[in-house]
Write a protein that holds these residues in place. Structure first.
Motif, PDB file in Angstrom:
ATOM      1  N   UNK A 243       0.919  -1.266   0.044  1.00  0.00           N
ATOM      2  CA  UNK A 243       0.175   0.125   0.036  1.00  0.00           C
ATOM      3  C   UNK A 243       1.077   1.265  -0.167  1.00  0.00           C
ATOM      4  N   UNK A 244       0.649   2.239  -1.027  1.00  0.00           N
ATOM      5  CA  UNK A 244       1.247   3.371  -1.022  1.00  0.00           C
ATOM      6  C   UNK A 244       2.658   3.712  -1.223  1.00  0.00           C
ATOM      7  N   UNK A 245       3.288   2.550  -1.663  1.00  0.00           N
ATOM      8  CA  UNK A 245       4.788   2.767  -1.936  1.00  0.00           C
ATOM      9  C   UNK A 245       4.975   2.983  -3.297  1.00  0.00           C
ATOM     10  N   UNK A 246       6.142   3.880  -3.741  1.00  0.00           N
ATOM     11  CA  UNK A 246       6.447   3.759  -4.923  1.00  0.00           C
ATOM     12  C   UNK A 246       7.346   2.467  -5.432  1.00  0.00           C
ATOM     13  N   UNK A 247       7.325   2.230  -6.601  1.00  0.00           N
ATOM     14  CA  UNK A 247       7.950   1.112  -7.096  1.00  0.00           C
ATOM     15  C   UNK A 247       9.137   1.621  -7.858  1.00  0.00           C
ATOM     16  N   UNK A 248      10.431   1.088  -7.249  1.00  0.00           N
ATOM     17  CA  UNK A 248      11.632   1.576  -8.022  1.00  0.00           C
ATOM     18  C   UNK A 248      12.580   0.469  -7.804  1.00  0.00           C
ATOM     19  N   UNK A 249      13.560   0.411  -8.701  1.00  0.00           N
ATOM     20  CA  UNK A 249      14.679  -0.655  -8.759  1.00  0.00           C
ATOM     21  C   UNK A 249      16.132   0.396  -8.979  1.00  0.00           C
ATOM     22  N   UNK A 250      17.030  -0.136  -8.028  1.00  0.00           N
ATOM     23  CA  UNK A 250      18.380   0.283  -8.328  1.00  0.00           C
ATOM     24  C   UNK A 250      19.104  -0.686  -8.462  1.00  0.00           C
ATOM     25  N   UNK A 251      19.649  -1.044  -9.915  1.00  0.00           N
ATOM     26  CA  UNK A 251      20.289  -1.909 -10.172  1.00  0.00           C
ATOM     27  C   UNK A 251      21.889  -1.684 -10.801  1.00  0.00           C
ATOM     28  N   UNK A 252      22.628  -2.061  -9.719  1.00  0.00           N
ATOM     29  CA  UNK A 252      24.038  -1.507 -10.098  1.00  0.00           C
ATOM     30  C   UNK A 252      24.591  -2.138 -11.319  1.00  0.00           C
ATOM     31  N   UNK A 253      23.968  -3.397 -11.929  1.00  0.00           N
ATOM     32  CA  UNK A 253      24.592  -3.809 -13.078  1.00  0.00           C
ATOM     33  C   UNK A 253      23.881  -3.187 -14.293  1.00  0.00           C
ATOM     34  N   UNK A 254      23.116  -2.192 -14.214  1.00  0.00           N
ATOM     35  CA  UNK A 254      22.228  -1.673 -15.380  1.00  0.00           C
ATOM     36  C   UNK A 254      23.057  -0.388 -16.082  1.00  0.00           C
ATOM     37  N   UNK A 270       0.568  13.533  -4.636  1.00  0.00           N
ATOM     38  CA  UNK A 270       0.474  14.415  -3.321  1.00  0.00           C
ATOM     39  C   UNK A 270       1.590  13.769  -2.468  1.00  0.00           C
ATOM     40  N   UNK A 271       2.462  14.701  -1.774  1.00  0.00           N
ATOM     41  CA  UNK A 271       3.274  14.344  -0.721  1.00  0.00           C
ATOM     42  C   UNK A 271       2.588  13.810   0.388  1.00  0.00           C
ATOM     43  N   UNK A 272       3.271  12.945   1.343  1.00  0.00           N
ATOM     44  CA  UNK A 272       2.603  12.251   2.511  1.00  0.00           C
ATOM     45  C   UNK A 272       2.375  13.428   3.559  1.00  0.00           C
ATOM     46  N   UNK A 273       1.170  13.268   4.198  1.00  0.00           N
ATOM     47  CA  UNK A 273       0.838  14.445   5.189  1.00  0.00           C
ATOM     48  C   UNK A 273       0.776  13.730   6.592  1.00  0.00           C
ATOM     49  N   UNK A 274       0.597  12.463   6.537  1.00  0.00           N
ATOM     50  CA  UNK A 274       0.310  11.941   7.872  1.00  0.00           C
ATOM     51  C   UNK A 274       1.473  10.959   8.390  1.00  0.00           C
ATOM     52  N   UNK A 275       1.798  11.129   9.580  1.00  0.00           N
ATOM     53  CA  UNK A 275       2.907  10.454  10.322  1.00  0.00           C
ATOM     54  C   UNK A 275       2.440   8.732  10.525  1.00  0.00           C
ATOM     55  N   UNK A 276       3.540   8.048  10.376  1.00  0.00           N
ATOM     56  CA  UNK A 276       3.375   6.620  10.426  1.00  0.00           C
ATOM     57  C   UNK A 276       4.170   6.229  11.428  1.00  0.00           C
ATOM     58  N   UNK A 277       3.682   5.790  12.698  1.00  0.00           N
ATOM     59  CA  UNK A 277       4.383   5.586  13.793  1.00  0.00           C
ATOM     60  C   UNK A 277       5.305   6.663  14.231  1.00  0.00           C
ATOM     61  N   UNK A 278       6.537   6.175  14.419  1.00  0.00           N
ATOM     62  CA  UNK A 278       7.786   7.157  14.669  1.00  0.00           C
ATOM     63  C   UNK A 278       8.096   7.899  13.066  1.00  0.00           C
ATOM     64  N   UNK A 279       7.676   7.473  11.987  1.00  0.00           N
ATOM     65  CA  UNK A 279       7.835   8.007  10.834  1.00  0.00           C
ATOM     66  C   UNK A 279       7.179   9.399  10.509  1.00  0.00           C
ATOM     67  N   UNK A 280       7.742  10.412  10.686  1.00  0.00           N
ATOM     68  CA  UNK A 280       6.940  11.724  10.484  1.00  0.00           C
ATOM     69  C   UNK A 280       6.766  12.046   8.950  1.00  0.00           C
ATOM     70  N   UNK A 298      11.083  14.531 -13.371  1.00  0.00           N
ATOM     71  CA  UNK A 298      10.394  15.609 -13.258  1.00  0.00           C
ATOM     72  C   UNK A 298       9.172  15.548 -12.465  1.00  0.00           C
ATOM     73  N   UNK A 299       9.228  16.006 -11.300  1.00  0.00           N
ATOM     74  CA  UNK A 299       8.233  15.987 -10.255  1.00  0.00           C
ATOM     75  C   UNK A 299       7.682  17.342  -9.978  1.00  0.00           C
ATOM     76  N   UNK A 300       7.139  18.092 -10.866  1.00  0.00           N
ATOM     77  CA  UNK A 300       6.404  19.410 -10.700  1.00  0.00           C
ATOM     78  C   UNK A 300       5.527  19.446  -9.492  1.00  0.00           C
ATOM     79  N   UNK A 301       4.706  18.501  -9.452  1.00  0.00           N
ATOM     80  CA  UNK A 301       3.568  18.556  -8.406  1.00  0.00           C
ATOM     81  C   UNK A 301       4.147  18.500  -7.110  1.00  0.00           C
ATOM     82  N   UNK A 302       5.235  17.500  -6.772  1.00  0.00           N
ATOM     83  CA  UNK A 302       5.962  17.626  -5.572  1.00  0.00           C
ATOM     84  C   UNK A 302       6.730  18.945  -5.179  1.00  0.00           C
ATOM     85  N   UNK A 303       7.392  19.356  -5.999  1.00  0.00           N
ATOM     86  CA  UNK A 303       8.100  20.531  -5.993  1.00  0.00           C
ATOM     87  C   UNK A 303       7.191  21.716  -5.577  1.00  0.00           C
TER      88      UNK A 303
END
Lengths: 333, 640
Positions: A243-254, A270-280, A298-303
């Protein structure tokens, strides 16, 4: 915790790494068995043992009683040494035949992820501890007070470089609020593979903190995305976050540059607005921006939310960093 | 259309026209088949599959690859014949037999090359691709006609088969399909279990796509169908009951698996025909058992890596063939001098120099025993069967460990590529030699503290408490340090040599097959010739001739009691696949005659006048040839 189909799927994705570990441990167990057999007072005659050691080709060709008389006697070990070798052998045997449970653990709610991972690896790594005990006993350097605990727990910090290449893979089931992954970096050495199965909502880009040149990092929405993780050269970490996570891959061989190595799925609008436990919320936003920045997305919405300027291509520092990475050209990096 | 050129005997006596008639079934205790093609047309795959399936069905089997010396020789030339020869039997088979009973050939030129060297039985049945008879190239048509005319002078039954035409109904390139069509022909003729054949095809093409598998199955089925509709005979070779689990493999695979079973953990090699496939088999599985296959940059580096691993506490092995053995010479001396355990596998091929890479010879014996400058005592073993290729590795490793000595295993191209079923080995924990003792070195013990009686000394491992020491190829003392002491030169040489005497004292005399009490003629062999020699001896004894044989597995040191055994026979003669001068040839005298290598060795060590019979034809020995040799060499009046 309730059963989660993603845990066995994650274990399946690590099947190759588990087999590598088991095979290495099985070979070590055999070696210890041979050593113990050679140094135990023989229960049967030296000739019979020589016949077994020499195999069928020797039958009728070598007088095994003569061979046994000359080579039958390694110096018998004392009872204490045999006992510790026996215990080490049992640990190795257990690890060699280990089922899936050997390679998984639950992270209790609110626990420190790094500590939990370290403890789980230390438990699995007791096979390496057993091998170390064998070496110490054989070398006459074993001290019960210092070394007996290796058979219970042998933390990654004590593993040799070769052992890190054979590291037992690990699947950790946990809550999303505990996904503070920064401490895992010190465990991602050699060929260590760790998968986090996250059961509750989690920060969108938590694993971005683990992106370093030589480490394969993947955030996926289901365990199917982890396919092939075992075959990744070097250390790898993955998280299955439904739930809610960005999918990404960092592949050193690529590729040799970060943009080539990092591929990112759709970023949230939209950027997160709610804390998750200790995660602000701020921490979550920072990670998300870091991911966007690393990928040069290019993420103009976030910026726009932040009010800052949009990125306009690599900075001088980026270029310098990329150049340095190219110059380094370290195998496996 | 089926065209029969000639039919005179055996299977060939059957009528050719099938037109609805039931095929005649010929029941026999053994039969030999050849599949011949140009290189790259897959005849070997076909033959290997047929041999393996036959073995799995319970037949005794022995296959031999027919390989051209070049990788890609010109097409349609006699020298380019590539294929496989499979002897199947109702009983266990120990050699490739004599002449071929049934041939499948993809062109007439490869057929002709085998005909010209007398490979086929007089009444052989030959199934040959007939597209060449009507080929658009006139030269090819003429070549076909000429070849057919030559074959017609023999008593073969030649059946033309439209292989190309048939295969093109399934695949676009028939060159890639004839082998499976041929397999279908054989499967029908010999009534092979088609399910097993399909399994074997699936295994053969396991790394290919499903489409490739399906096309090959379709070709197999097509071959079966064509045979059932056009051939008027079938061959039945009843299977022998098998009371135990069997495995089917070739000698190189057996060496590889034996190496794993022996507990050795590193194989270092450089590719060389016909040894390379040992490392192919190892690389498939060795890592799963904690082992490493290291392909080095050359032969010297390969043995260097193996010596290094052994020095570090393991027992390693290296794999090579004749030219590679020559390159390893200096390092074999080093291994001897620093007394590390080491197993060296030499899969012999024809020599000298690059010689005959794909053909069998036993010409490395003296190089193995004496081939290093300086005195280099080492152990030399020779497996005689594919099963022994597996088990010899366990013995070799144990001896290498126990005596701190290089052990050379002499296989050859016949064993390397031959496939034979044998009882499945049951690996024992004891085969994994115990790791070297790394307990603290007792005070005062030195790394070469030779026992004055046996020459043996405790092996030190780098890192062992108190065991730090140096090694050098130079003459050294008990501490491993360079020495200028003349007495030490003599002493250390004696100690290295003494170990072989100690091993020899543990060996048992070889078994005599036939009359252990003596007789007229004793044949002495070594390595892969055992099956052919024993079969010939059995046949000759059946004729009433007083002949026996013995086969040596230990060539350095030699097994004891040889002189005593030889003294019981009027004539002793080695049978080998290496060169010896014909005593009747010009200039050859008793004094200058160069003899077979084992003969040379036995004469030197027993002072018995051991004669020899040797051939270097690039093929295994044939029992029938040896029967003739026996007849010619049994002293007159020598009937039993």
């Amino acid at each position: 915790m309730p059963s989660d189909d993603r845990v066995p799927q994650a274990l399946e994705a690590l099947a190759g790494a588990r087999e590598t570990f088991r095979a290495a441990v099985a070979a070590a167990a055999e070696e210890v068995r041979g050593f113990v057999a050679a140094h135990r007072a023989p229960a049967d005659g030296a000739a019979e043992r020589a016949a077994r050691e020499l195999g069928p080709f020797a039958t009728g060709r070598i007088d095994t009683s003569r061979f046994g008389a000359l080579f039958g006697g390694a110096e018998p070990l004392d009872a204490s040494a045999l006992e510790w070798l026996g215990r080490a052998q049992a640990v190795l045997g257990e690890a060699a035949g280990a089922d899936d449970r050997y390679f998984q653990a639950d992270v209790p709610a609110g626990a420190d992820l790094r500590n939990a991972a370290n403890a789980a690896l230390a438990r699995a790594g007791r096979a390496f501890g057993a091998a170390r005990v064998v070496e110490l006993v054989r070398g006459g350097r074993f001290r019960e007070t210092d070394h007996a605990a290796y058979l219970e727990s042998f933390p990654p910090a004590l593993w040799t470089r070769a052992e890190r290449e054979l590291a037992p893979p690990l699947v950790l089931a946990m809550a999303g609020a505990d996904l503070q992954v920064g401490g895992l970096a010190e465990l991602l050495l050699g060929s260590q593979k760790i998968v986090l199965v996250v059961r509750t909502p989690a920060p969108p880009a938590a694993l971005v903190r683990l992106i370093t040149p030589g480490v394969f990092v993947i955030q996926a929405s289901d365990a199917g995305g982890l396919k092939g993780l075992s075959t990744v050269a070097g250390a790898a970490v993955g998280a299955v976050i439904a739930q809610g996570a960005v999918q990404f891959v960092h592949d050193p061989a690529a590729g040799s540059t970060l943009p080539a190595r990092l591929s990112v799925g759709t970023l949230p609008a939209e950027e997160p607005k709610q804390a998750l436990g200790r995660y602000t919320a701020a921490q979550q936003v920072e990670e998300l921006r870091q991911l966007a920045s690393l990928a040069r997305v290019n993420a103009p919405a976030l910026l726009a939310l932040d009010g800052g300027p949009a990125p306009v291509g690599p900075t001088l520092a980026d270029k310098l960093a990329a150049w340095l990475l190219q110059q380094a050209a370290v195998p496996g990096m | 259309m089926v065209t029969t050129i000639k039919a005179e005997a055996g299977v060939a006596a059957a009528e050719a026209d099938t037109s609805g008639a039931e095929p005649v079934v010929h029941r026999c205790s053994e039969h030999t088949v050849e599949i011949l093609s140009d290189s790259g047309e897959g005849a070997q795959k076909c033959g290997q599959a047929f041999g393996t399936v036959s073995a799995k069905m319970g037949n005794g089997a022995w296959t031999v690859e027919i390989i051209p010396a070049e990788i890609q020789p010109p097409a349609r030339t006699p020298a380019g014949a590539s294929g496989n020869r499979i002897r199947i039997s109702s009983a266990q088979v120990t050699n490739w037999g004599d002449r071929t009973n049934l041939v499948v050939a993809f062109n007439e030129q490869v057929l002709l090359s085998r005909h010209e060297i007398g490979a086929f039985a007089d009444d052989a049945v030959i199934l040959v691709e007939n597209m060449w008879a009507t080929h658009e190239d006139e030269d090819i048509r003429k070549a076909w006609a000429s070849a057919m005319a030559q074959l017609a002078t023999a008593h073969y039954r030649v059946i033309e088969v439209p292989m190309e035409e048939q295969c093109l109904t399934v695949v676009e390139n028939a060159r890639k399909g004839k082998n499976m069509f041929a397999l279908g022909l054989l499967a029908w003729i010999y009534d092979r279990d088609l399910e097993l054949v399909r399994e074997q095809i699936a295994y053969t093409f396991r790394k290919k796509s499903a489409e490739v598998y399906e096309a090959n199955i379709a070709l197999l089925d097509l071959g079966v169908k064509w045979a059932s509709e056009h051939l008027d005979f079938r061959i039945q070779v009843p299977a022998a009951p098998v009371g135990q689990a069997m495995v089917v493999m070739n000698g190189n695979q057996a060496l590889a698996l034996g190496g794993i079973a022996s507990g050795m953990e590193l194989a270092a090699m450089y590719p060389i025909t016909p040894a390379t496939s040992v490392s192919h088999h190892l690389s498939d599985v060795f890592e799963s058992y904690g082992g490493v296959v290291h392909q080095a940059e050359d032969e010297i580096a390969a043995i260097g890596v193996a010596i290094g691993a052994s020095y570090a506490g393991k027992c390693a092995f290296t794999i090579t063939s004749g030219p590679g053995l020559a390159l390893k010479t200096e390092f074999i001396g080093l291994a001897t001098m620093i007394e590390v355990p080491l197993v060296i596998v030499d899969v012999q091929r024809g020599g000298p120099s690059t010689g005959l890479p794909t053909k069998v010879e036993q010409s490395d014996l003296l190089a193995a025993v004496f081939g290093q400058p300086g005195d280099t005592p080492k152990v030399v073993l020779a497996p005689a069967t594919i099963e022994e290729c597996f088990h010899v590795m366990i013995t070799a490793r144990r001896i290498a460990d126990a005596f701190r000595v290089p052990v050379l295993v002499l296989s050859d191209a016949n064993l390397a590529t031959g496939v034979q079923p044998f009882p499945r080995p049951e690996p024992r924990p004891e085969w994994f030699s115990p790791p070297p003792d790394q307990s603290p070195v007792p005070e005062g013990l030195r790394p070469f503290d030779w026992d004055a009686r046996t020459g043996l000394s405790q092996r030190f491992i780098p890192g062992q408490p108190g065991g730090m020491h140096i090694v050098t190829g130079l003459h050294h003392d008990e501490n491993g340090k360079l020495t200028y002491d003349q007495k030490m030169y003599q002493h250390s040489s004696a100690m290295r040599s003494r170990k072989l005497a100690v091993l020899q004292e543990m060996l048992q005399p070889p078994v005599v097959t036939g009359d252990a009490d003596g007789g007229d003629l004793l044949l002495v062999g070594w390595g892969s010739t055992r099956g052919a020699i024993e079969e010939a001896v059995e046949q000759a004894r059946g004729e009433g001739l007083s002949v026996s044989s013995t086969h040596l597995s230990f060539l350095s040191p030699l097994q004891p009691g040889l002189k005593q055994i030889f003294s019981k026979f009027k004539k002793v003669m080695t049978v080998e696949i290496n060169y010896s001068d014909d005593p009747t040839a010009p200039y050859i005298t008793e004094e200058n005659r160069r003899r077979g290598q084992l003969s040379f060795l036995l004469r030197a060590s027993t002072l018995v006048d051991v004669d020899c019979w040797t051939r270097v034809l690039g093929e295994p020995l044939r029992p029938a040839t040896l029967v003739d040799v026996i007849r010619a060499n049994v002293p007159q009046g020598g009937a039993r």
